[in-house]
Write a protein that holds these residues in place. Structure first.
Motif, PDB file in Angstrom:
ATOM      1  N   LYS A  71      87.037  90.003  -7.379  1.00  0.00           N
ATOM      2  CA  LYS A  71      85.890  89.836  -8.021  1.00  0.00           C
ATOM      3  C   LYS A  71      85.943  88.374  -9.137  1.00  0.00           C
ATOM      4  CE  LYS A  71      83.716  93.984  -7.159  1.00  0.00           C
ATOM      5  NZ  LYS A  71      84.779  95.062  -6.995  1.00  0.00           N
ATOM      6  N   LYS A  93      85.888  81.495   5.329  1.00  0.00           N
ATOM      7  CA  LYS A  93      84.451  81.522   5.284  1.00  0.00           C
ATOM      8  C   LYS A  93      83.813  82.983   5.158  1.00  0.00           C
ATOM      9  CE  LYS A  93      83.546  77.629   8.409  1.00  0.00           C
ATOM     10  NZ  LYS A  93      82.930  77.163   9.701  1.00  0.00           N
ATOM     11  N   SER A  96      84.463  83.963   1.333  1.00  0.00           N
ATOM     12  CA  SER A  96      83.412  83.059   0.316  1.00  0.00           C
ATOM     13  C   SER A  96      81.903  83.888   0.721  1.00  0.00           C
ATOM     14  CB  SER A  96      83.346  81.769   0.840  1.00  0.00           C
ATOM     15  OG  SER A  96      82.320  81.381   1.727  1.00  0.00           O
ATOM     16  N   ARG A  97      81.484  84.314   1.747  1.00  0.00           N
ATOM     17  CA  ARG A  97      80.391  84.757   2.028  1.00  0.00           C
ATOM     18  C   ARG A  97      80.092  86.163   1.709  1.00  0.00           C
ATOM     19  NH1 ARG A  97      75.875  84.046   5.930  1.00  0.00           N
ATOM     20  NH2 ARG A  97      76.079  81.749   4.982  1.00  0.00           N
ATOM     21  N   ALA A  98      81.322  86.866   1.823  1.00  0.00           N
ATOM     22  CA  ALA A  98      81.205  88.258   1.266  1.00  0.00           C
ATOM     23  C   ALA A  98      81.238  88.286  -0.275  1.00  0.00           C
ATOM     24  CB  ALA A  98      82.440  88.956   1.876  1.00  0.00           C
ATOM     25  N   ASP A 100      80.267  85.776  -2.150  1.00  0.00           N
ATOM     26  CA  ASP A 100      79.047  85.051  -2.604  1.00  0.00           C
ATOM     27  C   ASP A 100      79.577  83.643  -3.726  1.00  0.00           C
ATOM     28  OD1 ASP A 100      76.563  83.738  -2.285  1.00  0.00           O
ATOM     29  OD2 ASP A 100      75.710  85.377  -4.017  1.00  0.00           O
ATOM     30  N   ILE A 101      80.687  83.233  -3.070  1.00  0.00           N
ATOM     31  CA  ILE A 101      81.190  82.079  -3.992  1.00  0.00           C
ATOM     32  C   ILE A 101      81.496  80.784  -3.192  1.00  0.00           C
ATOM     33  CG2 ILE A 101      82.525  83.600  -5.940  1.00  0.00           C
ATOM     34  CD1 ILE A 101      84.921  83.390  -3.983  1.00  0.00           C
ATOM     35  N   ASP A 325      79.678  73.525   3.452  1.00  0.00           N
ATOM     36  CA  ASP A 325      78.672  74.386   3.947  1.00  0.00           C
ATOM     37  C   ASP A 325      79.691  75.420   5.077  1.00  0.00           C
ATOM     38  OD1 ASP A 325      75.622  74.611   4.359  1.00  0.00           O
ATOM     39  OD2 ASP A 325      76.648  74.986   6.306  1.00  0.00           O
TER      40      ASP A 325
END
Ligand code: KG4
Length: 336
Positions: A71, A93, A96-98, A100-101, A325
């Motif tokens: 975190k 990927k 980072s998605r999990a 949100d960074i 992205d």
């Protein structure tokens, strides 16, 4: 608040994760895949399966050693290419998605160069000054790069066929030595005479390299001598290794010297797996003394593939807010 970056490297046969905080390295975990030794080279599908098994424990250990909770991470950096990278890319990927960074894509070759900026807390380290030249020598690449800044690098010369590491590995294979051949040749060469055998050297213009002619002349010598004496390799192993290594290093240093002279840049670095070679390191030291070069030789831990260098590159890109992205695909071929 600190900038904490988790980095993932999975481009070849090492699964690695590292954590960097505010430019200081906090952990660098590498799990090397031994399975390829039996095949005399890296088998991509087996590498992929091993990455899949290793990636979660390696990331877990990197966070644990860095004493960082996921975190607290500011971004996830990953090697996007060149190499076979589906496991590392997909993992980064997802992570980072999990969380949100931001996600940061890193070029493996640039990361090898930026390894010269890695430092740990309390360590006395002088990084190269821009612009500098970097000889990047690994299993897949042999390049001379003009490094103008962290983000601006120009390949001024590169191999037109085999890479230096490939020449070590392929010649080792025909001598019946284990994979990877570079470190074994390095060790055996210490007991051999570097002038015992003469091999052909390329004559190509500019700063480009070629190692396929050397490989062919090595094979021809073995073929001819084995006809006369079936024990030729066994009886001459150390001399063969010493002469081969000496020729590879002369080829590398001749072009590097030309670049230093013509571009008038005396800050010179070496990077990549072959930079672990003791004779190449000694050649750099000699050039520093003889020609007044300021040389930068990486620590052994940062010569072969490692996530610390990916973390360092990721850190510089984070400062530039250079994020990528989630749809970005990995790339397999060389782009610097
Ligand atoms: O950068 P690297 O770990 O991997 C990729 O190319 O992706 O480089 C591996 C190469 C191999 O060809 C290996 O034989 C070579 O680096 N290498 C060495 C030494 N240690 C590793 N070559 C010569 N002498 C060494 N001591």
């Amino acid at each position: 608040m600190s900038i904490n970056i988790l980095a993932i490297e999975s481009s070849c046969d090492d699964t690695s994760a590292a954590v960097i905080s505010d430019s200081f390295l906090r952990s660098n975990i590498i799990s090397s895949q031994k399975i390829h030794e039996a095949y005399g080279g890296v088998v991509p599908e087996l590498a992929s399966r091993a990455h899949q098994q290793n990636i979660i424990p390696v990331v877990h250990e990197a966070l644990k050693q860095a004493a960082i909770d996921k975190k607290e991470l500011s971004a996830v950096a990953f090697t996007r290419g060149p190499g076979s990278l589906l496991v590392g890319t997909s993992f980064a990927k997802g992570f980072s998605r999990a969380l949100d960074i931001p996600l940061i894509d890193v070029n493996h070759l640039q990361a090898h160069i930026l390894a010269h900026f890695i430092q740990t807390k309390g360590e006395d380290h002088t990084p190269p000054k821009f612009p500098f030249l970097c000889l990047l020598v690994s299993g897949g690449n042999s390049q001379i790069i003009l490094v103008k800044s962290h983000r601006d690098m120009e390949v001024i010369g590169q191999t037109i066929d085999d890479a230096a590491g490939e020449a070590f590995d392929k010649c080792a294979k025909v001598m019946g030595l284990p994979y990877p051949g570079g470190p074994v040749i390095d060790r055996l060469a210490k007991e051999g005479n570097p002038k015992a055998f003469a091999f052909s050297k390329p004559h190509i213009p500019g700063y480009n390299y070629s190692f396929s002619g050397l490989k062919t002349s090595f094979l021809y010598l073995l073929r001819d001598c084995l006809k006369e004496n079936p024990n030729f390799i066994e009886e001459n192993k150390n001399d063969l290794c010493a002469s081969l290594q000496c020729t590879i290093i002369e080829i590398l240093m001749d072009k590097l010297r030309k670049a230093v002279k013509e571009l008038k840049i005396k800050d010179v670095a070496v990077a990549g797996g072959v930079s672990a070679n003791s004779a190449l390191r000694a050649a750099f030291e000699e050039h520093a003394k003889k020609y007044g070069w300021t040389i930068h030789i990486p620590k052994f831990a940062y010569t072969t593939d490692n996530a610390a260098m990916v973390a360092m590159s990721g850190y510089f890109k984070y400062l530039d807010s250079d994020f990528c992205d989630i749809s970005l695909p990995p790339f397999s071929r060389v782009v610097v």
